[in-house]
Design a protein around this motif. Sequence first.
Motif, PDB file in Angstrom:
ATOM      1  N   THR A   1       0.831  -1.210   0.000  1.00 47.97           N
ATOM      2  CA  THR A   1       0.000   0.000   0.000  1.00 47.97           C
ATOM      3  C   THR A   1       0.861   1.253   0.000  1.00 47.97           C
ATOM      4  N   GLU A   2       2.102   1.136   0.433  1.00 43.70           N
ATOM      5  CA  GLU A   2       2.988   2.291   0.320  1.00 43.70           C
ATOM      6  C   GLU A   2       4.399   1.830  -0.011  1.00 43.70           C
ATOM      7  N   THR A   3       5.168   2.783  -0.582  1.00 50.40           N
ATOM      8  CA  THR A   3       6.502   2.411  -1.040  1.00 50.40           C
ATOM      9  C   THR A   3       7.432   3.623  -0.979  1.00 50.40           C
ATOM     10  N   THR A   4       8.709   3.374  -1.129  1.00 49.77           N
ATOM     11  CA  THR A   4       9.661   4.479  -1.246  1.00 49.77           C
ATOM     12  C   THR A   4      10.361   4.359  -2.582  1.00 49.77           C
ATOM     13  N   PHE A   5      10.965   5.460  -3.030  1.00 45.90           N
ATOM     14  CA  PHE A   5      11.849   5.403  -4.176  1.00 45.90           C
ATOM     15  C   PHE A   5      13.237   5.792  -3.690  1.00 45.90           C
ATOM     16  N   TYR A   6      14.123   6.075  -4.629  1.00 44.78           N
ATOM     17  CA  TYR A   6      15.506   6.359  -4.274  1.00 44.78           C
ATOM     18  C   TYR A   6      15.577   7.507  -3.264  1.00 44.78           C
ATOM     19  N   GLN A   7      15.860   7.174  -2.011  1.00 44.19           N
ATOM     20  CA  GLN A   7      16.056   8.153  -0.935  1.00 44.19           C
ATOM     21  C   GLN A   7      14.864   9.081  -0.689  1.00 44.19           C
ATOM     22  N   THR A   8      13.667   8.663  -1.075  1.00 44.48           N
ATOM     23  CA  THR A   8      12.511   9.534  -0.838  1.00 44.48           C
ATOM     24  C   THR A   8      11.798   9.102   0.428  1.00 44.48           C
ATOM     25  N   GLU A   9      10.808   9.931   0.822  1.00 46.03           N
ATOM     26  CA  GLU A   9       9.959   9.523   1.946  1.00 46.03           C
ATOM     27  C   GLU A   9       8.993   8.452   1.455  1.00 46.03           C
ATOM     28  N   VAL A  10       8.092   8.010   2.342  1.00 43.85           N
ATOM     29  CA  VAL A  10       7.148   6.956   1.971  1.00 43.85           C
ATOM     30  C   VAL A  10       5.979   7.565   1.196  1.00 43.85           C
ATOM     31  N   PHE A  11       5.642   6.944   0.073  1.00 41.15           N
ATOM     32  CA  PHE A  11       4.514   7.416  -0.735  1.00 41.15           C
ATOM     33  C   PHE A  11       3.371   6.429  -0.659  1.00 41.15           C
ATOM     34  N   ASP A  12       2.123   6.942  -0.699  1.00 36.16           N
ATOM     35  CA  ASP A  12       0.994   6.031  -0.911  1.00 36.16           C
ATOM     36  C   ASP A  12       0.745   5.916  -2.413  1.00 36.16           C
ATOM     37  N   LEU A  13      -0.368   5.310  -2.789  1.00 37.52           N
ATOM     38  CA  LEU A  13      -0.639   5.033  -4.202  1.00 37.52           C
ATOM     39  C   LEU A  13      -0.543   6.303  -5.058  1.00 37.52           C
ATOM     40  N   VAL A  14      -1.282   7.350  -4.641  1.00 36.65           N
ATOM     41  CA  VAL A  14      -1.315   8.570  -5.459  1.00 36.65           C
ATOM     42  C   VAL A  14       0.065   9.238  -5.478  1.00 36.65           C
ATOM     43  N   GLY A  15       0.730   9.266  -4.323  1.00 33.08           N
ATOM     44  CA  GLY A  15       2.066   9.848  -4.257  1.00 33.08           C
ATOM     45  C   GLY A  15       3.033   9.124  -5.168  1.00 33.08           C
ATOM     46  N   ALA A  16       2.947   7.814  -5.186  1.00 34.53           N
ATOM     47  CA  ALA A  16       3.839   7.025  -6.034  1.00 34.53           C
ATOM     48  C   ALA A  16       3.583   7.336  -7.496  1.00 34.53           C
ATOM     49  N   TRP A  17       2.288   7.452  -7.852  1.00 36.72           N
ATOM     50  CA  TRP A  17       1.994   7.787  -9.253  1.00 36.72           C
ATOM     51  C   TRP A  17       2.546   9.164  -9.605  1.00 36.72           C
ATOM     52  N   GLY A  18       2.446  10.104  -8.656  1.00 35.63           N
ATOM     53  CA  GLY A  18       3.005  11.437  -8.907  1.00 35.63           C
ATOM     54  C   GLY A  18       4.502  11.356  -9.160  1.00 35.63           C
TER      55      GLY A  18
ATOM     56  N   ALA B   1      15.524  12.839  -5.843  1.00 32.07           N
ATOM     57  CA  ALA B   1      15.720  12.634  -4.408  1.00 32.07           C
ATOM     58  C   ALA B   1      15.423  13.952  -3.693  1.00 32.07           C
ATOM     59  N   PRO B   2      14.934  13.890  -2.442  1.00 28.53           N
ATOM     60  CA  PRO B   2      14.558  15.117  -1.743  1.00 28.53           C
ATOM     61  C   PRO B   2      15.722  16.106  -1.665  1.00 28.53           C
ATOM     62  N   ASP B   3      16.922  15.551  -1.623  1.00 24.71           N
ATOM     63  CA  ASP B   3      18.121  16.369  -1.567  1.00 24.71           C
ATOM     64  C   ASP B   3      18.844  16.157  -2.896  1.00 24.71           C
ATOM     65  N   PRO B   4      18.443  16.837  -3.973  1.00 24.75           N
ATOM     66  CA  PRO B   4      18.903  16.427  -5.309  1.00 24.75           C
ATOM     67  C   PRO B   4      20.416  16.287  -5.405  1.00 24.75           C
ATOM     68  N   GLU B   5      20.857  15.127  -5.895  1.00 24.39           N
ATOM     69  CA  GLU B   5      22.295  14.900  -6.057  1.00 24.39           C
ATOM     70  C   GLU B   5      22.733  15.253  -7.465  1.00 24.39           C
ATOM     71  N   ALA B   6      21.764  15.515  -8.321  1.00 28.37           N
ATOM     72  CA  ALA B   6      22.108  15.880  -9.690  1.00 28.37           C
ATOM     73  C   ALA B   6      21.157  16.971 -10.118  1.00 28.37           C
ATOM     74  N   ASN B   7      21.611  17.805 -11.036  1.00 28.01           N
ATOM     75  CA  ASN B   7      20.693  18.786 -11.586  1.00 28.01           C
ATOM     76  C   ASN B   7      20.975  18.941 -13.057  1.00 28.01           C
ATOM     77  N   PHE B   8      20.113  18.355 -13.849  1.00 27.78           N
ATOM     78  CA  PHE B   8      20.343  18.444 -15.288  1.00 27.78           C
ATOM     79  C   PHE B   8      19.213  19.168 -15.994  1.00 27.78           C
ATOM     80  N   ILE B   9      18.206  19.629 -15.234  1.00 21.45           N
ATOM     81  CA  ILE B   9      17.045  20.205 -15.907  1.00 21.45           C
ATOM     82  C   ILE B   9      17.429  21.480 -16.669  1.00 21.45           C
ATOM     83  N   GLY B  10      18.182  22.364 -15.986  1.00 20.55           N
ATOM     84  CA  GLY B  10      18.579  23.601 -16.651  1.00 20.55           C
ATOM     85  C   GLY B  10      19.410  23.329 -17.882  1.00 20.55           C
TER      86      GLY B  10
END
Lengths: 274, 255
Positions: B139-156, B222-231
């Motif tokens: 019902t909930e999961t984490t991704f790389y170094q993120t907080e815990v997400f529920d279904l909608v959060g994970a989809w986001g 990641a909440p504390d971005p280790e990379a920034n390539f968007i710009g």
Amino acid sequence: MIHLLAAEWYRLWKRKLIWAMVLALPLAAFASATYYQGANASVSPDLPQYAVVGNFPVLAIAEMIYFFDLLLIALVATIWTEEIRSGQLRMVLLRISDFHRIWWAKIGVLLGTVLLLLLLYLGCSYVAGYFLLPHTEQFPLFYRAGQVGVWEGMWYNLQYYGIAYLTLVSFAGFLILMGSICRTVTGALGAGMSFLLFSFMYPYVAGYFIPLIGEEVYQKIFFSSLPMIQWEGIVHLLSDHSTGAGWMVGILLLYPLLFGLPAMLLLSRKDQWY
Amino acid sequence: MLSIMRSEWLRMWARKKTKVLLGLYLGLLLFVCLFLWGMGVACYNPEHDILLNSLRTSTFLFRELYIFLAFVFVPLLAIDTFNGEYRSGALRMVLIRPLDRWRILTAKLLLLGILLFVLIMLTMVVGIGLGLLLMPKVTETTFYQTEVFDLVGAWGYILQYYLLGLLILLVVSGVAMLVSLLMPNGVFAYLGVVGFLVGGLYFSSRMDFLLGASDAIFRQLAPDPEANFIGLSLCFVIISVTLSFLIWQRRDFTA
């Protein structure tokens, strides 16, 4: 035949593409030497990975062999596909009676060019190593006991380049088939690249099935892929206790037979005058 | 504009290669699905393995497929629309019509963008479906170094991941477009694109997002971005599109 070969040779070497490749080789060698200059700092001088003048050509080609795969794809796409499609081939066909002779002339030119590029790269990497890397009397080799001197090391380098050349010849077998079938240059490029990616992928996938198929079969699958032979197979072949040499040589022969022969039959039967 | 796009669309699918490429992609997609289902593990990067579950599976489809997309699919599609048509003469037929040139380039661009968008979204949806249907239920999961997400959060999170993936593919296609406008020879153009993808790393390690797209996206998100390539990516897209328009407007295609 010699005139045909010369004509093919001139037609290839008047292209900008091939000169761009020739110019890229010294750049690649120097870029690679600069890289190893930095990498040496974190490697012990007793290891074969430590780059010195004598062993740098091997390290340089081990990294750049995929660059040569790319060059080969580009060359085949140019010599085969583009000439067939642009109609240049018809001009050549006007002059001779036997299609097979063009075929062999093209193969001769392709293999000669690749050999020339490889030797050029060998030379460039010695020059780059001479200027940028440490000079030592003796250095170790991969999977070999003891150390070798400069001349023995050069013989090893030549053997390494020779086998690398054979893998490229083998890869050319597949590319020629694709270059003859595909109707556009981009098609030929895509087919070559897909084959390369696929050859990277399936040994990796097979790695997950080791418990099921056993280590020995896995080794065979691993070394049935050309890029894997290029990556690890060559040093295995040249090591003190070379294993699986017969298998790898068989694979290197299999590719040209499996793909090159049908390519020749297919292309020589096809109507080039449509 | 719509009819120009329709015409581009028809010509794109008239090439057999496009169909073969799409077929290959769908085949690979299916294979990766089976592979992930069979394995049950995947990794964020070479150091971090994780178990797959029903919510986090989707991101790993893109991870496995990116190399094919960046090295084969996108460059070939771009080179065919910009360079192949010029070489084969098809472009002249198009330019005969009394149309502004920039409209044709815009149509090509939009079409490529839309196609990539659809493909990426399809991959995402297939991934989400695969997770929900076949992977161990959570019902909930984490991704790389993120907080815990529920279904909608994970989809986001997955949506953000795939949008960043799309951005990277747009960089690849923008550069492929520019290169193929600069170099009339298809072989040159392709080598140029591959050179850009691989060679960028020799200039700066910030360009590593082109080769290891998925690793970079995970680090970016990641909440504390280790990379920034968007710009950097946006810069690449804007520069390559602007230059392409300039070249396209000035080149004498009828010569």
